[in-house]
Write a protein that holds these residues in place. Structure first.
Motif, PDB file in Angstrom:
ATOM      1  N   UNK A  51       0.816  -1.218   0.000  1.00 17.08           N
ATOM      2  CA  UNK A  51       0.000   0.000   0.000  1.00 17.08           C
ATOM      3  C   UNK A  51       0.846   1.264   0.000  1.00 17.08           C
ATOM      4  N   UNK A  52       1.936   1.266   0.789  1.00 12.75           N
ATOM      5  CA  UNK A  52       2.698   2.501   0.938  1.00 12.75           C
ATOM      6  C   UNK A  52       4.102   2.199   1.427  1.00 12.75           C
ATOM      7  N   UNK A  53       5.068   2.946   0.878  1.00 12.24           N
ATOM      8  CA  UNK A  53       6.440   2.892   1.370  1.00 12.24           C
ATOM      9  C   UNK A  53       6.658   4.049   2.343  1.00 12.24           C
ATOM     10  N   UNK A  54       7.259   3.724   3.486  1.00 10.62           N
ATOM     11  CA  UNK A  54       7.637   4.738   4.466  1.00 10.62           C
ATOM     12  C   UNK A  54       9.157   4.895   4.379  1.00 10.62           C
ATOM     13  N   UNK A  55       9.650   5.911   3.670  1.00 14.60           N
ATOM     14  CA  UNK A  55      11.102   6.043   3.469  1.00 14.60           C
ATOM     15  C   UNK A  55      11.823   6.268   4.805  1.00 14.60           C
ATOM     16  N   UNK A  56      12.713   5.338   5.136  1.00 15.77           N
ATOM     17  CA  UNK A  56      13.429   5.444   6.409  1.00 15.77           C
ATOM     18  C   UNK A  56      14.693   4.600   6.325  1.00 15.77           C
ATOM     19  N   UNK A  61      21.942   6.292  10.832  1.00 17.99           N
ATOM     20  CA  UNK A  61      21.939   6.950  12.140  1.00 17.99           C
ATOM     21  C   UNK A  61      20.837   8.000  12.240  1.00 17.99           C
ATOM     22  N   UNK A  62      19.568   7.549  12.215  1.00 14.96           N
ATOM     23  CA  UNK A  62      18.448   8.492  12.250  1.00 14.96           C
ATOM     24  C   UNK A  62      18.485   9.357  13.509  1.00 14.96           C
ATOM     25  N   UNK A  63      18.062  10.609  13.345  1.00 13.66           N
ATOM     26  CA  UNK A  63      17.976  11.536  14.467  1.00 13.66           C
ATOM     27  C   UNK A  63      16.661  11.324  15.214  1.00 13.66           C
ATOM     28  N   UNK A  69       9.173  11.468  13.184  1.00 12.70           N
ATOM     29  CA  UNK A  69       8.416  11.456  11.927  1.00 12.70           C
ATOM     30  C   UNK A  69       7.902  10.059  11.606  1.00 12.70           C
ATOM     31  N   UNK A  70       8.748   9.043  11.842  1.00 11.75           N
ATOM     32  CA  UNK A  70       8.312   7.674  11.592  1.00 11.75           C
ATOM     33  C   UNK A  70       7.178   7.292  12.532  1.00 11.75           C
ATOM     34  N   UNK A  71       7.289   7.713  13.791  1.00 13.67           N
ATOM     35  CA  UNK A  71       6.213   7.432  14.747  1.00 13.67           C
ATOM     36  C   UNK A  71       4.902   8.040  14.273  1.00 13.67           C
ATOM     37  N   UNK A  72       4.974   9.252  13.721  1.00 13.36           N
ATOM     38  CA  UNK A  72       3.759   9.869  13.207  1.00 13.36           C
ATOM     39  C   UNK A  72       3.155   9.068  12.066  1.00 13.36           C
ATOM     40  N   UNK A  73       4.014   8.529  11.188  1.00 12.89           N
ATOM     41  CA  UNK A  73       3.525   7.694  10.083  1.00 12.89           C
ATOM     42  C   UNK A  73       2.929   6.388  10.584  1.00 12.89           C
ATOM     43  N   UNK A  74       3.493   5.873  11.672  1.00  9.91           N
ATOM     44  CA  UNK A  74       3.046   4.590  12.218  1.00  9.91           C
ATOM     45  C   UNK A  74       1.754   4.741  13.005  1.00  9.91           C
ATOM     46  N   UNK A  93      11.558   2.063  21.461  1.00  6.92           N
ATOM     47  CA  UNK A  93      10.868   3.191  22.065  1.00  6.92           C
ATOM     48  C   UNK A  93       9.773   3.704  21.139  1.00  6.92           C
ATOM     49  N   UNK A  94      10.096   3.785  19.853  1.00  8.01           N
ATOM     50  CA  UNK A  94       9.107   4.237  18.887  1.00  8.01           C
ATOM     51  C   UNK A  94       7.905   3.294  18.846  1.00  8.01           C
ATOM     52  N   UNK A  95       8.179   1.986  18.798  1.00  8.39           N
ATOM     53  CA  UNK A  95       7.083   1.016  18.740  1.00  8.39           C
ATOM     54  C   UNK A  95       6.246   1.003  20.015  1.00  8.39           C
ATOM     55  N   UNK A  96       6.903   1.214  21.151  1.00 12.39           N
ATOM     56  CA  UNK A  96       6.166   1.199  22.427  1.00 12.39           C
ATOM     57  C   UNK A  96       5.165   2.347  22.507  1.00 12.39           C
ATOM     58  N   UNK A  97       5.399   3.403  21.728  1.00  6.60           N
ATOM     59  CA  UNK A  97       4.477   4.544  21.718  1.00  6.60           C
ATOM     60  C   UNK A  97       3.455   4.450  20.586  1.00  6.60           C
ATOM     61  N   UNK A  98       3.529   3.384  19.809  1.00  5.50           N
ATOM     62  CA  UNK A  98       2.536   3.190  18.750  1.00  5.50           C
ATOM     63  C   UNK A  98       1.288   2.539  19.351  1.00  5.50           C
ATOM     64  N   UNK A  99       0.257   2.475  18.522  1.00  7.98           N
ATOM     65  CA  UNK A  99      -0.996   1.844  18.969  1.00  7.98           C
ATOM     66  C   UNK A  99      -1.151   0.437  18.401  1.00  7.98           C
ATOM     67  N   UNK A 100      -0.074  -0.140  17.903  1.00 10.36           N
ATOM     68  CA  UNK A 100      -0.162  -1.432  17.217  1.00 10.36           C
ATOM     69  C   UNK A 100      -0.272  -2.542  18.259  1.00 10.36           C
ATOM     70  N   UNK A 101      -1.340  -3.329  18.251  1.00  9.83           N
ATOM     71  CA  UNK A 101      -1.533  -4.330  19.307  1.00  9.83           C
ATOM     72  C   UNK A 101      -0.630  -5.548  19.200  1.00  9.83           C
TER      73      UNK A 101
END
Length: 277
Positions: A51-56, A61-63, A69-74, A93-101
């Motif tokens: 459906x969609x590519x999330x460029x990352x 060494x992402x800031x 930004x990735x968290x917002x996309x997720x 840390x990013x995944x722990x703040x997502x809503x993905x069950x």
């Protein structure tokens, strides 16, 4: 339903993950979004469920801003499952703040299900990720769903004739089977099979065009790991130079010949034998 894949790594890594993610999306009737380096994203675009590519770029060494930004996309879409191939505190840390069950990964505090890589050839080793969702993976049955238009275009580019087509796909890098051997081989075979057609697969072609040309071949001779995977996924007979037996499935029409460090001295007679001559 939507599935998210966090997929660092090389082009070969992305190709190795196709069967598992395709099976998961098919079984769940889900669409797929993939976070990966845009330079390595071409394999995912071959899947109808994409459906969609999330460029990352996980390796760049992402800031903190990149992770935000990735968290917002997720968090924006409604993902039900995440297959995480990345590692490190930031991604957890990013995944722990997502809503993905449902979050599957090899380790990390953000995983709801810890999954260890299994046995078998490279694509089959991801079977435990599929099993964790209640399904089974038989990676050797996966086939690339290539568009009819792409296949028709590939056929137009092939050498004319009715004979079998041998597609050659060297890496062209140091340590490859010598260029002189690649050039000599088709003429040697034509001495025994005059109707043979041969073609060298150009590495500058898009992955989709490379896959379509491979799908139109009768046999592929390749020292390129990418072409070897594409031939496997197209169900085309393959002689894989420099590939380990565990890189590819056990299939009568797939033969692995020579270790990577041995290709420079590999005998043409051995290649001919592997091709059935």
């Amino acid at each position: 339903m939507r599935v998210l894949a966090l997929s660092p790594g090389s082009l070969e890594d992305q190709l190795d993950r196709l069967p598992a993610l395709a099976e998961i999306c098919q079984q769940l009737n889900a669409t797929l979004q993939v976070a990966c380096d845009p330079k390595q994203a071409a394999p995912w675009k071959l899947l109808p469920c994409m459906e969609k590519l999330l460029p990352f770029s996980f390796e760049a060494k992402p800031t903190l801003a990149d992770w935000a930004n990735l968290l917002g996309c997720v968090r924006e879409p409604d993902f039900q499952v995440c297959i995480n191939f990345a590692e490190g505190q930031q991604v957890n840390l990013m995944l722990s703040m997502s809503h993905i069950p449902k979050r599957l990964g090899a380790d990390g505090f953000a995983c709801t299900d810890q999954v260890n890589v299994g046995q078998g050839w490279t694509a089959q080793r991801l079977g435990p990720f599929v099993q964790a969702l209640g399904f089974e993976l038989v990676a050797d049955q996966f086939r690339l769903p290539l568009a009819t238009g792409a296949l028709d275009e590939a056929r137009e580019a092939l050498p004319r004739g009715d004979g079998p087509l041998l597609l050659l796909s060297p890496t062209g890098q140091d340590g490859d089977w010598p260029a002189s051997e690649w050039h000599r081989l088709p003429d040697t075979i034509k001495g025994r099979l005059a109707s043979l057609r041969s073609m060298v697969l150009r590495t500058e072609l898009s992955l989709a065009k490379r896959a379509a040309l491979i799908a139109c071949a009768d046999v592929v001779l390749s020292s390129c790991p990418v072409s070897q995977r594409l031939a496997t996924y197209c169900g085309i007979p393959l002689v894989a130079l420099g590939a380990e037996a565990t890189d590819l499935p056990e299939r009568a029409e797939i033969r692995c010949l020579g270790r990577p460090e041995e290709l420079a001295t590999l005998q043409g007679s051995d290649v001919l034998t592997a091709l059935g001559f």
